[in-house]
Design a protein around this motif. Sequence first.
Motif, PDB file in Angstrom:
ATOM      1  N   LEU A  25       0.821  -1.205   0.000  1.00 46.66           N
ATOM      2  CA  LEU A  25       0.000   0.000   0.000  1.00 46.66           C
ATOM      3  C   LEU A  25       0.861   1.263   0.000  1.00 46.66           C
ATOM      4  O   LEU A  25       0.383   2.345  -0.373  1.00 46.66           O
ATOM      5  N   THR A  26       2.104   1.128   0.397  1.00 49.04           N
ATOM      6  CA  THR A  26       2.971   2.280   0.646  1.00 49.04           C
ATOM      7  C   THR A  26       3.063   3.233  -0.534  1.00 49.04           C
ATOM      8  O   THR A  26       3.358   2.831  -1.659  1.00 49.04           O
ATOM      9  N   ALA A  27       2.789   4.511  -0.248  1.00 51.37           N
ATOM     10  CA  ALA A  27       2.985   5.601  -1.214  1.00 51.37           C
ATOM     11  C   ALA A  27       2.156   5.414  -2.481  1.00 51.37           C
ATOM     12  O   ALA A  27       2.612   5.711  -3.582  1.00 51.37           O
ATOM     13  N   GLN A 230       5.446  10.441   0.772  1.00 55.69           N
ATOM     14  CA  GLN A 230       4.625   9.412   1.404  1.00 55.69           C
ATOM     15  C   GLN A 230       5.489   8.216   1.811  1.00 55.69           C
ATOM     16  O   GLN A 230       5.316   7.659   2.903  1.00 55.69           O
ATOM     17  N   ALA A 231       6.395   7.817   0.929  1.00 49.51           N
ATOM     18  CA  ALA A 231       7.268   6.682   1.231  1.00 49.51           C
ATOM     19  C   ALA A 231       8.180   7.006   2.406  1.00 49.51           C
ATOM     20  O   ALA A 231       8.374   6.175   3.310  1.00 49.51           O
ATOM     21  N   ALA A 232       8.762   8.214   2.426  1.00 49.00           N
ATOM     22  CA  ALA A 232       9.639   8.602   3.530  1.00 49.00           C
ATOM     23  C   ALA A 232       8.879   8.584   4.850  1.00 49.00           C
ATOM     24  O   ALA A 232       9.395   8.112   5.878  1.00 49.00           O
ATOM     25  N   GLN A 233       7.650   9.083   4.849  1.00 47.87           N
ATOM     26  CA  GLN A 233       6.835   9.064   6.067  1.00 47.87           C
ATOM     27  C   GLN A 233       6.559   7.633   6.518  1.00 47.87           C
ATOM     28  O   GLN A 233       6.608   7.322   7.717  1.00 47.87           O
ATOM     29  N   GLU A 275      16.315   8.759   2.753  1.00 45.52           N
ATOM     30  CA  GLU A 275      16.655   8.626   1.332  1.00 45.52           C
ATOM     31  C   GLU A 275      15.928   7.408   0.777  1.00 45.52           C
ATOM     32  O   GLU A 275      16.050   6.298   1.308  1.00 45.52           O
ATOM     33  N   VAL A 276      15.152   7.635  -0.295  1.00 39.82           N
ATOM     34  CA  VAL A 276      14.363   6.564  -0.891  1.00 39.82           C
ATOM     35  C   VAL A 276      14.561   6.554  -2.400  1.00 39.82           C
ATOM     36  O   VAL A 276      14.971   7.550  -2.995  1.00 39.82           O
ATOM     37  N   SER A 277      14.248   5.422  -3.012  1.00 42.25           N
ATOM     38  CA  SER A 277      14.246   5.329  -4.474  1.00 42.25           C
ATOM     39  C   SER A 277      13.001   4.588  -4.916  1.00 42.25           C
ATOM     40  O   SER A 277      12.395   3.832  -4.154  1.00 42.25           O
ATOM     41  N   ALA A 278      12.599   4.832  -6.172  1.00 40.92           N
ATOM     42  CA  ALA A 278      11.409   4.206  -6.732  1.00 40.92           C
ATOM     43  C   ALA A 278      11.801   3.269  -7.861  1.00 40.92           C
ATOM     44  O   ALA A 278      12.715   3.564  -8.645  1.00 40.92           O
ATOM     45  N   HIS A 279      11.112   2.145  -7.947  1.00 37.39           N
ATOM     46  CA  HIS A 279      11.384   1.139  -8.972  1.00 37.39           C
ATOM     47  C   HIS A 279      10.065   0.642  -9.546  1.00 37.39           C
ATOM     48  O   HIS A 279       9.059   0.555  -8.843  1.00 37.39           O
ATOM     49  N   LEU A 280      10.072   0.306 -10.813  1.00 36.10           N
ATOM     50  CA  LEU A 280       8.896  -0.265 -11.467  1.00 36.10           C
ATOM     51  C   LEU A 280       9.075  -1.770 -11.599  1.00 36.10           C
ATOM     52  O   LEU A 280      10.056  -2.239 -12.181  1.00 36.10           O
ATOM     53  N   ASP A 281       8.139  -2.512 -11.046  1.00 39.90           N
ATOM     54  CA  ASP A 281       8.156  -3.967 -11.151  1.00 39.90           C
ATOM     55  C   ASP A 281       7.057  -4.405 -12.108  1.00 39.90           C
ATOM     56  O   ASP A 281       5.936  -3.877 -12.078  1.00 39.90           O
ATOM     57  N   THR A 282       7.363  -5.359 -12.952  1.00 34.96           N
ATOM     58  CA  THR A 282       6.371  -5.924 -13.864  1.00 34.96           C
ATOM     59  C   THR A 282       5.714  -7.128 -13.213  1.00 34.96           C
ATOM     60  O   THR A 282       6.401  -8.022 -12.702  1.00 34.96           O
ATOM     61  N   VAL A 283       4.377  -7.126 -13.208  1.00 36.70           N
ATOM     62  CA  VAL A 283       3.634  -8.231 -12.598  1.00 36.70           C
ATOM     63  C   VAL A 283       2.692  -8.823 -13.634  1.00 36.70           C
ATOM     64  O   VAL A 283       2.140  -8.114 -14.477  1.00 36.70           O
ATOM     65  N   ASP A 284       2.538 -10.118 -13.574  1.00 39.17           N
ATOM     66  CA  ASP A 284       1.638 -10.818 -14.485  1.00 39.17           C
ATOM     67  C   ASP A 284       0.239 -10.791 -13.892  1.00 39.17           C
ATOM     68  O   ASP A 284      -0.265 -11.786 -13.360  1.00 39.17           O
ATOM     69  N   ALA A 285      -0.365  -9.618 -13.944  1.00 35.37           N
ATOM     70  CA  ALA A 285      -1.659  -9.438 -13.289  1.00 35.37           C
ATOM     71  C   ALA A 285      -2.350  -8.212 -13.855  1.00 35.37           C
ATOM     72  O   ALA A 285      -1.728  -7.353 -14.479  1.00 35.37           O
ATOM     73  N   ARG A 286      -3.661  -8.147 -13.609  1.00 34.55           N
ATOM     74  CA  ARG A 286      -4.453  -6.962 -13.949  1.00 34.55           C
ATOM     75  C   ARG A 286      -4.588  -6.105 -12.701  1.00 34.55           C
ATOM     76  O   ARG A 286      -4.985  -6.594 -11.653  1.00 34.55           O
ATOM     77  N   LEU A 287      -4.280  -4.815 -12.802  1.00 36.95           N
ATOM     78  CA  LEU A 287      -4.343  -3.930 -11.643  1.00 36.95           C
ATOM     79  C   LEU A 287      -5.742  -3.378 -11.419  1.00 36.95           C
ATOM     80  O   LEU A 287      -6.021  -2.802 -10.367  1.00 36.95           O
ATOM     81  N   PRO A 294       0.529  -8.146 -18.873  1.00 35.07           N
ATOM     82  CA  PRO A 294       1.142  -7.753 -17.602  1.00 35.07           C
ATOM     83  C   PRO A 294       0.999  -6.254 -17.351  1.00 35.07           C
ATOM     84  O   PRO A 294       0.582  -5.503 -18.229  1.00 35.07           O
ATOM     85  N   ALA A 295       1.362  -5.836 -16.123  1.00 38.64           N
ATOM     86  CA  ALA A 295       1.265  -4.435 -15.743  1.00 38.64           C
ATOM     87  C   ALA A 295       2.474  -4.079 -14.894  1.00 38.64           C
ATOM     88  O   ALA A 295       3.241  -4.952 -14.470  1.00 38.64           O
ATOM     89  N   GLN A 296       2.655  -2.790 -14.664  1.00 36.33           N
ATOM     90  CA  GLN A 296       3.778  -2.325 -13.851  1.00 36.33           C
ATOM     91  C   GLN A 296       3.273  -1.651 -12.585  1.00 36.33           C
ATOM     92  O   GLN A 296       2.285  -0.905 -12.611  1.00 36.33           O
ATOM     93  N   VAL A 297       3.947  -1.922 -11.482  1.00 37.46           N
ATOM     94  CA  VAL A 297       3.624  -1.292 -10.209  1.00 37.46           C
ATOM     95  C   VAL A 297       4.891  -0.630  -9.667  1.00 37.46           C
ATOM     96  O   VAL A 297       6.009  -1.128  -9.861  1.00 37.46           O
ATOM     97  N   ARG A 298       4.694   0.503  -8.999  1.00 39.50           N
ATOM     98  CA  ARG A 298       5.838   1.224  -8.433  1.00 39.50           C
ATOM     99  C   ARG A 298       6.086   0.758  -7.006  1.00 39.50           C
ATOM    100  O   ARG A 298       5.172   0.598  -6.214  1.00 39.50           O
ATOM    101  N   ARG A 299       7.357   0.561  -6.692  1.00 35.28           N
ATOM    102  CA  ARG A 299       7.771   0.126  -5.365  1.00 35.28           C
ATOM    103  C   ARG A 299       8.873   1.052  -4.859  1.00 35.28           C
ATOM    104  O   ARG A 299       9.802   1.405  -5.595  1.00 35.28           O
TER     105      ARG A 299
END
Length: 308
Positions: A25-27, A230-233, A275-287, A294-299
Amino acid sequence: MDRDGVRYRPETGCAAQADLRHDPLTATAPPAERWLLIESHTAWPRQALSSLGHSGLREGLSGGELGALVARRCREAGVRPVLIRRYGRVDRNGPRRWGLVDCQPGRELVRWGELPADEHLLEVLAGNDPGQVSDEPVYLVCTHGRHDACCAVRGRPVAAALATAYPERTWECSHIGGDRFAANVVVLPHGLFYGHVPTARAVELAKRYDEGVVVPDLLRGSGAFNPAVQAAQHFARAAGHSPAVGNLLPQSVEVLGGHRWRILLASTNGPIAVEVSAHLDTVDARLTCAGSSPAQVRRFELHSLTTA
């Protein structure tokens, strides 16, 4: 019906699948510093604002045109519009209301006014109707089934629980984003987005807000802040810092490049540098239930967290 003529089933919907994948759920709170709440007594189409105009229009302006105009004025003013309605039976002949909410830190405010006709929203956005200030919080529960069935199936029991405990504060609302996190609840005026809210914990969110604290394990973030903040919090709270609503306000945000940020948060225990960083992960799913795979989610990833 679901995609490709397949009937919707809650256990295979986007929210159930996100639960199984443990999507973070984060950020994930979308930006929303200000809100326009529009009480509606008509059915909500998939594109909610296209329903505007049923209450009498200015000459030469159709309902679809009014919805587009309100949407444009909202974008220009940095306001997020949503339709709202009370849970359960609605008196379609009763007066309707509009609400204008400011979620910016230190400026949190809710104002309400009467909505004699949909075109009056243009007067509200122009500042010609200031409404009345309210000190009561507002709970929005997304139940927009024509946008995503999971929102209605999971949202309505949550709306029922909140409406039973807080009938004057609770509203069902149209799409707010993050269908896979249904049931989604927004607590105003601080713009707190909560996701995967179980019916049994709905009232807990309200009670904790009255106590001035957030519920971290269900919190998506505050729409008053960008996702990096939001992620830092989130990481600061996970490290043991106070969950108070007014704690961890951003003092500075430094963009480091490579989707990386250094954020200074103000805390009751002194400044915190995260200090945070964002990454896009590809998932074999419908969001969403109507989405594609597939779709991409940010982590977000935590790199460092230090206190002064």
